[in-house]
Design a protein around this motif. Sequence first.
Motif, PDB file in Angstrom:
ATOM      1  N   UNK A 286      57.389 -35.518  61.209  1.00  0.00           N
ATOM      2  CA  UNK A 286      57.629 -34.118  61.640  1.00  0.00           C
ATOM      3  C   UNK A 286      57.373 -33.120  60.374  1.00  0.00           C
ATOM      4  N   UNK A 287      56.164 -32.745  60.458  1.00  0.00           N
ATOM      5  CA  UNK A 287      55.896 -31.668  59.285  1.00  0.00           C
ATOM      6  C   UNK A 287      54.672 -30.910  59.908  1.00  0.00           C
ATOM      7  N   UNK A 288      54.672 -29.444  60.035  1.00  0.00           N
ATOM      8  CA  UNK A 288      53.778 -28.643  60.773  1.00  0.00           C
ATOM      9  C   UNK A 288      53.649 -27.155  60.050  1.00  0.00           C
ATOM     10  N   UNK A 289      52.178 -27.002  59.865  1.00  0.00           N
ATOM     11  CA  UNK A 289      51.880 -25.616  59.397  1.00  0.00           C
ATOM     12  C   UNK A 289      52.878 -24.915  58.250  1.00  0.00           C
TER      13      UNK A 289
ATOM     14  N   UNK B 213      50.927 -40.443  62.126  1.00  0.00           N
ATOM     15  CA  UNK B 213      50.370 -39.453  61.406  1.00  0.00           C
ATOM     16  C   UNK B 213      51.326 -38.604  60.414  1.00  0.00           C
ATOM     17  N   UNK B 214      50.839 -38.461  59.351  1.00  0.00           N
ATOM     18  CA  UNK B 214      51.770 -37.671  58.298  1.00  0.00           C
ATOM     19  C   UNK B 214      52.136 -36.313  58.492  1.00  0.00           C
ATOM     20  N   UNK B 215      51.096 -35.667  59.157  1.00  0.00           N
ATOM     21  CA  UNK B 215      51.510 -33.940  59.259  1.00  0.00           C
ATOM     22  C   UNK B 215      50.339 -33.291  60.148  1.00  0.00           C
ATOM     23  N   UNK B 216      51.016 -32.039  60.447  1.00  0.00           N
ATOM     24  CA  UNK B 216      49.980 -31.327  61.234  1.00  0.00           C
ATOM     25  C   UNK B 216      49.522 -30.280  60.538  1.00  0.00           C
ATOM     26  N   UNK B 217      48.097 -30.138  59.967  1.00  0.00           N
ATOM     27  CA  UNK B 217      47.727 -29.032  59.493  1.00  0.00           C
ATOM     28  C   UNK B 217      47.949 -28.646  58.038  1.00  0.00           C
ATOM     29  N   UNK B 218      49.045 -29.442  57.513  1.00  0.00           N
ATOM     30  CA  UNK B 218      49.432 -28.766  56.166  1.00  0.00           C
ATOM     31  C   UNK B 218      48.093 -29.349  54.978  1.00  0.00           C
ATOM     32  N   UNK B 219      47.311 -30.125  55.241  1.00  0.00           N
ATOM     33  CA  UNK B 219      46.457 -30.551  54.070  1.00  0.00           C
ATOM     34  C   UNK B 219      45.283 -29.337  54.277  1.00  0.00           C
TER      35      UNK B 219
END
Length: 813
Positions: free
Chosen positions: A383-386, A420-426
Amino acid sequence: MQPAQPSKHTVPLDSGWSLDHDGGPLPAQVPGCVHTDLLAAGLIPDPFIGRAELEIDWVGRRAWTYSRDVAAEQTTADERYERTDLVFDGLDTAARITLGGRELGRTRNMHRAYRFDVTNLSGPLDVEFASAYDEAEAVRRVTGDRPNVYPAPSQYIRKMACGFGWDWGPTVVTAGLWRPVRLERWSTARLARVRPLVTVGGDGSGRVELRIDVERTERGADRALTVRADVAGVTVTGQVEGDGATLVLDVPDVRLWWPRGYGEQPLYEVALTLLDGDGGTVLDGWGRRLGFRSVEIDRAPDEHGTGFTFVVNGVRVFVRGVNWIPDDVLPSRVTPERYRTRLRQTAEANADLVRVWGGGIYEDEAFYDACDELGLMVWQDFLFACSTYPEEQPLRGEVEAEARENVVRLMPHPSLVVWNGNNENLWGFRDWGWEEELAGDSWGEGYYLGLLPRVVAELDPTRPYMAGSPWSGSWDHHPNHPDHGTHHSWDVWNRVDFTEYRADVPRFVAEFGWQAPPALATLRRALPGEELAPDSPGMLHHQKAEDGNGKLRRGLARHFAVPEGDFDRWHYLTQVVQARAVATGIEHWRSHRPRCAGTIVWQINDCWPVSSWSAIDGDGRLKPLHHELRRLYADRLLTLQPGADGPVLVLDNQSPEVWSCAVTLRLMHADGTEAARVSPDVTVPAREVLRLPVPARAVPGAGSAKEYLVADADGLRALHFEARDRDFAYPRPRFDIAVESVGGTRDTVDVVVSAHTLVRDLLLQPDRLAPDAQADRGLVTLLPGETTRIRVHGAPDCGANAIRAALFCVEPA
C-alpha cells in the motif's frame, strides 16, 4: 476436514459500543467508523449526495472515542483459561487503548491487527482515536516534508490513502474500529502464525509445507506440544520444538487450480490442530482452503526488450485484467455479499485478474475467497501510491510489520499470484520532479527494492515479487518504458486521441483507461433536484480528475459534434467514447500477442457516485464499458486493425481449442447497399493470433466518409470506418421496436429492434425505465434489415414509448 474443536474460547465484542459525541454518547456499530455512526444518528448528511462531502470535512479533523465495558468474568484467569487477549482486527488509525484506566497500547496503522494481554483486567474499554491529519502532521515534523501528487499528508500515516481524496474519490477521512473486535481466552499455547507454502511437483503431486509459530503461556513454557495437519486424506503429526514446528504434507494426484478460462478451481480444506502433550487436549485450531498451482513471471529479454508474461502451471497467460479500488470510501460497509456481487460482475466481464491497487486497503478475506472460487487471479499491491514515503521511524517499523502480517494473512489464497511493491512511485521519482525536490532524502526506494522483496522472499517464496508498477525491471531503463516490463498508458487520456493507443506495443499494460459519467439513475440519486449539465455544480463536484470535464469534452469533440445543451446526448456519447477508447487499446494490444502479454483496465469499480474510468458505477450499475469488456476479454476476439497497406483482419483465439470458421467481409455504403463481399475460411490454433490483410476489393477508399467495412464470424462482429463519426455520412437512423414478454412475467421483457438503416452503437439505458432495471446488452451496431433482442429485467409494464425514450444511437452530425 475441519480442525478439532479447540479449548480456546472466542467472545465477540461487536455490540455494546458507544461513540463519544458532543451531544452525548451515540450507539456505535462495530465494525464501523465514525461516519457510519454519525449517519445512523442523523447528525451528518450523506457525503455521497450533492456537495455534502464538504459539510462533513470536520469529522476527520477531530478526535473520537469508542467505549464499552468488559466484565471481570470475561477476562479472569481460572482453571479453564490462563490467558485472555483483546484482539482488534483493524483500528483506523492512530489510537490509544485503555481498559479499566490502564493503557494497553497505542497504534498508528490501519492495515494491521493488534493483540493485548488483558488477563484479569476489566472495566471501561476506551479506544481514543486522534485525528488522522494530526497524526500525519506529527510524523511529518519528525521525518521532514516529502512531495506528493495530492495535497493531503497521506504518506505520513499507514492508512487508506484514497480516503484523503483522489482523482476519482471524495475526501472522507475515517476513524473507528473498522474490522471485528473480540476476546480470545486460552491456556498453555495457541497458534500464533501459520504459513502454508504450497507447491506442485512434476509428477502431479502437491506439497503443503506448514510453517507454524506458537505462543505459550508462562505455565505452558515447558509443556510438550503436538501439531496435526490434514489435507485431502493425508495426515501428518509432529512435535513443537520451542515455539515452532514444520509439517510437510505430500498429496498425490492433486487437481490444479487454474485462472478462469484455463480450467477449474478446485480448493482443498487444510486443517491444523494444536494439542497438549502427545495428542491430548485440543488447544487451538487453524483451517483454510488452499489451491495447488505454480506461478511465475517470465521477464526474460528478447528482441523487443524485456518481457512480462504470467506463467501459471506452465501455461503462458495473456492477462485480461481490471484494477480494483476500495468499493466504498467507508470500507467497513462492504459486506461479503457485496464483494461477491462485484467480483461476479468482474468475472462476467471476462476478466481473469484483479489488481488490488496500492492506495486502498488489503481487502477482507471475503474478497480473496471469492477470487479463489471464481478463478480471478489477484495482483496485490503493497500500500504505497503516487507519493514519496519516508523510510525513517516511526514509519519504517510500521511498514515492515504491516508487510509481514499481510503476506502471512493472504498467502493461503491460490488466487494471489504476485506481490507488487508500489503504484507509480518509481515512475514519479524519475519524471514528476521528485528527485530534485527530495535532494537525497529517503522516498521509498528502500522499501520497494530492499525491505519488501526481503519480506516476500522470507515468508512467501512461492510467489513472484515486482518492485512497482510501472517498472522496467531496473534503473537501466526508464521506469515506464513500454518495451520493458509493466507500463501505465496515461498520456492518451490526458493529452491525445484514443486512437494513439495504437502508437506502441507495451510488453504489459498495467493501467490505462478513459472516463465516462455514471448511469443516469445514479446521478439522479446523488444529485437530487439538480438540472443536470456537464458543468452543473453537482456534476463538477462529482468529477475529481484534474480538468476531467475538459478531457471528456476534447475526447468527445475529436469524434462527434458536442451536443451543446443536451445533457442526455452528452451522457450517451461520453459513454460511447469510453467504450470505444478502451476497445481501441485492448484490440490493438491483443492483436500483438505475445509481444504484449496483458492489459489491466483502470478501473472496474467506484467507491462513490462519480464520473470516472470505471466500468461499474458507484451504485453498482453497469456502464456500457462493462458490456464491451465482455466482448474484448472473451476467449475469441475479432477485430479490424489499421495497417500500413490497409486494414488487417485479426482473430485472437485465447481458447484451448482450434478456431475454424468462415469470415464474411463486406464493404458497405452508408446508404445500406453492399459494394463487395468476400468470405475466407480461417483456422486459428489454440492460444494464437491470426493476422490477414483485407482483400483490396473490400477495402474502403482512403478517408472515405461513405464506405465502411464489416467483418462477421461465429456471431462476432468488427467494424472499420475510414472517417471519424463527425465526418461520416450517417443516414438518419430508422428502426422499429417491439416489446415481448418473457415467460409470461411482467418483470422481464425482450426489446426487439429491427433496423431499416445503419444503426451505429445502439444503446438501451435500462435505468431510464426503472432505477433497478438491467439489460443484457450494451452497444450494438445493426446493418439494414438486421434485428437484435435486448432482454430487460426489473422494468415491469414498460411500453414501447418508454423504451424508445431510453434508446440512443449515433446520429448524423
